[in-house]
Write an enzyme that holds these catalytic residues in place. Structure first.
Site, PDB file in Angstrom:
ATOM      1  N   ASP A  75      -8.591   5.987   5.058  1.00 12.57           N
ATOM      2  CA  ASP A  75      -7.885   6.541   3.909  1.00 12.57           C
ATOM      3  C   ASP A  75      -7.384   5.391   3.036  1.00 12.57           C
ATOM      4  OD1 ASP A  75      -6.388   8.748   2.466  1.00 12.57           O
ATOM      5  OD2 ASP A  75      -4.713   7.449   3.031  1.00 12.57           O
ATOM      6  N   TYR A  80      -2.460   1.834  -3.480  1.00 15.80           N
ATOM      7  CA  TYR A  80      -2.134   0.843  -2.448  1.00 15.80           C
ATOM      8  C   TYR A  80      -2.490  -0.585  -2.881  1.00 15.80           C
ATOM      9  CZ  TYR A  80      -1.914   5.091   0.447  1.00 15.80           C
ATOM     10  OH  TYR A  80      -1.636   6.351   0.937  1.00 15.80           O
ATOM     11  N   LYS A 109      -7.952   7.885  -3.405  1.00 20.84           N
ATOM     12  CA  LYS A 109      -7.138   8.844  -4.171  1.00 20.84           C
ATOM     13  C   LYS A 109      -6.894   8.356  -5.590  1.00 20.84           C
ATOM     14  CE  LYS A 109      -4.201   9.266  -0.020  1.00 20.84           C
ATOM     15  NZ  LYS A 109      -4.085   7.845   0.340  1.00 20.84           N
ATOM     16  N   HIS A 142      -3.595  12.077  -5.480  1.00 21.95           N
ATOM     17  CA  HIS A 142      -2.608  11.460  -4.579  1.00 21.95           C
ATOM     18  C   HIS A 142      -1.284  12.222  -4.542  1.00 21.95           C
ATOM     19  CE1 HIS A 142      -1.415   7.374  -2.679  1.00 21.95           C
ATOM     20  NE2 HIS A 142      -0.586   8.296  -2.275  1.00 21.95           N
TER      21      HIS A 142
HETATM   22  N1  LIG Z   1      -0.282  10.591   0.395  1.00 26.09           N
HETATM   23  C1  LIG Z   1       0.810   9.949   0.620  1.00 26.09           C
HETATM   24  O1  LIG Z   1       1.767  10.069  -0.141  1.00 26.09           O
HETATM   25  C2  LIG Z   1       0.916   9.078   1.815  1.00 26.09           C
HETATM   26  C3  LIG Z   1       2.166   8.578   2.175  1.00 26.09           C
HETATM   27  C4  LIG Z   1       2.256   7.779   3.321  1.00 26.09           C
HETATM   28  C5  LIG Z   1       1.131   7.493   4.071  1.00 26.09           C
HETATM   29  N2  LIG Z   1      -0.085   7.962   3.676  1.00 26.09           N
HETATM   30  C6  LIG Z   1      -1.321   7.615   4.418  1.00 26.09           C
HETATM   31  O2  LIG Z   1      -1.111   7.847   5.802  1.00 26.09           O
HETATM   32  C7  LIG Z   1      -1.356   6.638   6.538  1.00 26.09           C
HETATM   33  C8  LIG Z   1      -0.509   6.658   7.788  1.00 26.09           C
HETATM   34  O3  LIG Z   1       0.885   6.738   7.465  1.00 26.09           O
HETATM   35  P1  LIG Z   1       1.961   5.888   8.213  1.00 26.09           P
HETATM   36  O4  LIG Z   1       1.765   4.441   7.891  1.00 26.09           O
HETATM   37  O5  LIG Z   1       3.270   6.469   7.946  1.00 26.09           O
HETATM   38  O6  LIG Z   1       1.520   6.115   9.756  1.00 26.09           O
HETATM   39  P2  LIG Z   1       2.256   6.004  11.135  1.00 26.09           P
HETATM   40  O7  LIG Z   1       1.161   5.703  12.092  1.00 26.09           O
HETATM   41  O8  LIG Z   1       3.133   7.183  11.352  1.00 26.09           O
HETATM   42  O9  LIG Z   1       3.247   4.765  11.019  1.00 26.09           O
HETATM   43  C9  LIG Z   1       2.817   3.431  10.974  1.00 26.09           C
HETATM   44  C10 LIG Z   1       3.889   2.589  11.666  1.00 26.09           C
HETATM   45  O10 LIG Z   1       3.848   2.857  13.069  1.00 26.09           O
HETATM   46  C11 LIG Z   1       3.676   1.651  13.791  1.00 26.09           C
HETATM   47  N3  LIG Z   1       2.753   1.942  14.900  1.00 26.09           N
HETATM   48  C12 LIG Z   1       1.432   2.262  14.795  1.00 26.09           C
HETATM   49  N4  LIG Z   1       0.916   2.464  16.007  1.00 26.09           N
HETATM   50  C13 LIG Z   1       1.901   2.291  16.907  1.00 26.09           C
HETATM   51  C14 LIG Z   1       1.964   2.360  18.318  1.00 26.09           C
HETATM   52  N5  LIG Z   1       0.884   2.657  19.033  1.00 26.09           N
HETATM   53  N6  LIG Z   1       3.160   2.128  18.916  1.00 26.09           N
HETATM   54  C15 LIG Z   1       4.257   1.813  18.183  1.00 26.09           C
HETATM   55  N7  LIG Z   1       4.256   1.721  16.848  1.00 26.09           N
HETATM   56  C16 LIG Z   1       3.086   1.958  16.199  1.00 26.09           C
HETATM   57  C17 LIG Z   1       3.115   0.644  12.819  1.00 26.09           C
HETATM   58  O11 LIG Z   1       3.562  -0.647  13.160  1.00 26.09           O
HETATM   59  P3  LIG Z   1       2.658  -2.001  13.021  1.00 26.09           P
HETATM   60  O12 LIG Z   1       1.863  -1.891  11.760  1.00 26.09           O
HETATM   61  O13 LIG Z   1       3.700  -3.068  12.963  1.00 26.09           O
HETATM   62  O14 LIG Z   1       1.804  -2.071  14.249  1.00 26.09           O
HETATM   63  C18 LIG Z   1       3.700   1.098  11.487  1.00 26.09           C
HETATM   64  O15 LIG Z   1       4.991   0.539  11.294  1.00 26.09           O
HETATM   65  C19 LIG Z   1      -1.076   5.533   5.521  1.00 26.09           C
HETATM   66  O16 LIG Z   1      -1.690   4.304   5.845  1.00 26.09           O
HETATM   67  C20 LIG Z   1      -1.696   6.140   4.281  1.00 26.09           C
HETATM   68  O17 LIG Z   1      -3.108   6.001   4.352  1.00 26.09           O
HETATM   69  C21 LIG Z   1      -0.194   8.765   2.584  1.00 26.09           C
END
Ligand SMILES: NC(=O)c1ccc[n+]([C@@H]2O[C@H](COP(=O)([O-])OP(=O)(O)OC[C@H]3O[C@@H](n4cnc5c(N)ncnc54)[C@H](OP(=O)(O)O)[C@@H]3O)[C@@H](O)[C@H]2O)c1
Length: 336
Positions: A75, A80, A109, A142
């Site tokens: 994604d 970004y 997006k 988006h």
């Molecule tokens: N449409 C929108 O408005 C929108 C908004 C937000 C996100 N998104 C999309 O959704 C994707 C995912 O969102 P998100 O970044 O919030 O995902 P998430 O996986 O809920 O959170 C990512 C965080 O979790 C940590 N993490 C990942 N795997 C882990 C594990 N196994 N154990 C402990 N901590 C862990 C990461 O740390 P480290 O990186 O330090 O390992 C990072 O800080 C984004 O990259 C983006 O593509 C879309």
């Protein structure tokens, strides 16, 4: 309520869903789950990797690590500002010869400043160029908020208020996405950061129905009504922040999740990702850390009662990202 029975497509393996669920200590095919898309353009891998990573070098390393770990859905977004690095990582992996373009579902997006129909195609083509691909598998709006058209992604007036664009509707922008599908430039189109009402409005009016609705979702924000509507109408709900974005309150430390993790010998992250797939959603998770990227791909099915326990036993309700209120992206800082 959605459970294991809603897994809509799994690759041939000889394992049934029931066997997967009862055999929780053994690797199974949950990680390879694909959910069919409603417009005949194939299926989306349920387990997706998001590229919302601020640092460009970390983006390239993490995206490459994700593909190497087995993720086949990426994604991205023009917002970004790292599509170039995502594209470089994809090319690195393709050039190594282990994966080809057709095996990876690549989504990006259109951002809020490009909602005017005449701006959509140029924005789309610019994304493809940065990503070094000649078609997109999925293109999303988006957010449902249109900002002042122009090259500024975050247009503000002298008082710092966002300048919105009242001259374009979500349906106008949707029409421009439909024309990209007509021209074969992208296979499927969808919405992001929308409510149930906005999803219904576009679904009812659209000539090409949304294939994916991408929203924040996890046990603290399960969005059951939206999932129910999407399931009934053949739309894939793709859950972002599936692990709670490392925000407080920390989902990875929730007592229901940690107790199940201990019981089934998985990490809390693997429990959350399995729950998301088993209740019938696709999901996005992100990490800059190669060991976590591997951990997040190595999911396997939870016993049915654990899926139910999360669905019914986690009562806290938290939205971590305020983008749905104004169109301005951002996770809400909270004290520990
Ligand atoms: N449409 C929108 O408005 C929108 C908004 C937000 C996100 N998104 C999309 O959704 C994707 C995912 O969102 P998100 O970044 O919030 O995902 P998430 O996986 O809920 O959170 C990512 C965080 O979790 C940590 N993490 C990942 N795997 C882990 C594990 N196994 N154990 C402990 N901590 C862990 C990461 O740390 P480290 O990186 O330090 O390992 C990072 O800080 C984004 O990259 C983006 O593509 C879309």
């Amino acid at each position: 309520m959605s459970t294991l029975t809603q897994i809509r497509d799994m690759p041939a393996s000889g394992l049934t869903q029931k066997q997967s669920a009862s055999d929780s200590a053994e690797p199974d095919n949950l990680r390879y789950t694909k959910i069919p898309l409603n417009n005949g353009s194939g299926a989306i891998p349920a387990l997706g990797f998001g590229t919302l990573i601020p640092d460009p070098i970390a983006t390239r390393i993490a995206t490459k690590a994700a593909l190497e770990a087995g993720f086949r859905q990426l994604d991205a977004s023009e917002r970004y500002r790292n599509e170039k690095e995502v594209g470089e990582a994809i090319q690195d992996v393709f050039k190594a010869g282990k994966i080809n373009r057709e095996e990876v579902c690549i989504a990006t997006k259109v951002w809020n400043n490009n909602h005017r129909p005449e701006r959509v195609k140029p924005a789309f083509e610019a994304s493809l160029k940065r990503l070094q691909i000649d078609y997109a598998d999925l293109y999303l709006i988006h957010t449902p908020f249109a900002f002042q058209p122009g090259d500024e992604q975050d247009p503000r007036d002298a008082s710092g208020n966002v300048i919105y664009d009242k001259g374009v509707t979500l349906l106008d922008t949707w029409g421009a996405l439909e024309r990209l599908v007509d021209k074969g430039r992208c296979k499927a189109i969808g919405l992001s950061d929308v409510s149930l009402a906005q999803t219904q409005e576009i679904f009812e009016a659209a000539r090409i129905k949304p294939a994916v609705v991408h929203v924040e979702s996890h046990p603290y924000l399960p969005q059951w009504d939206l999932l129910d509507y999407c399931t009934k109408n053949g739309i894939v709900l793709q859950a972002f922040a599936a692990l709670g974005h490392s925000s407080e309150p920390n989902l990875l430390k929730d007592p229901v999740i940690t107790a199940i993790a201990k019981r089934v010998n998985k990490t809390p992250a693997q429990v959350l990702l399995a729950w998301a797939i088993q209740r019938g959603t696709a999901l996005l998770t992100t990490s800059k850390t190669p060991s976590r990227i591997k951990e997040n791909f190595e999911v396997s099915a939870l016993p049915e009662e654990a899926v139910q326990e999360i669905s019914e036993g986690v009562k806290l309700r938290v939205r971590f990202n305020a983008v749905v209120e104004t169109g301005v992206p951002g996770f809400i800082p909270r004290g520990k």
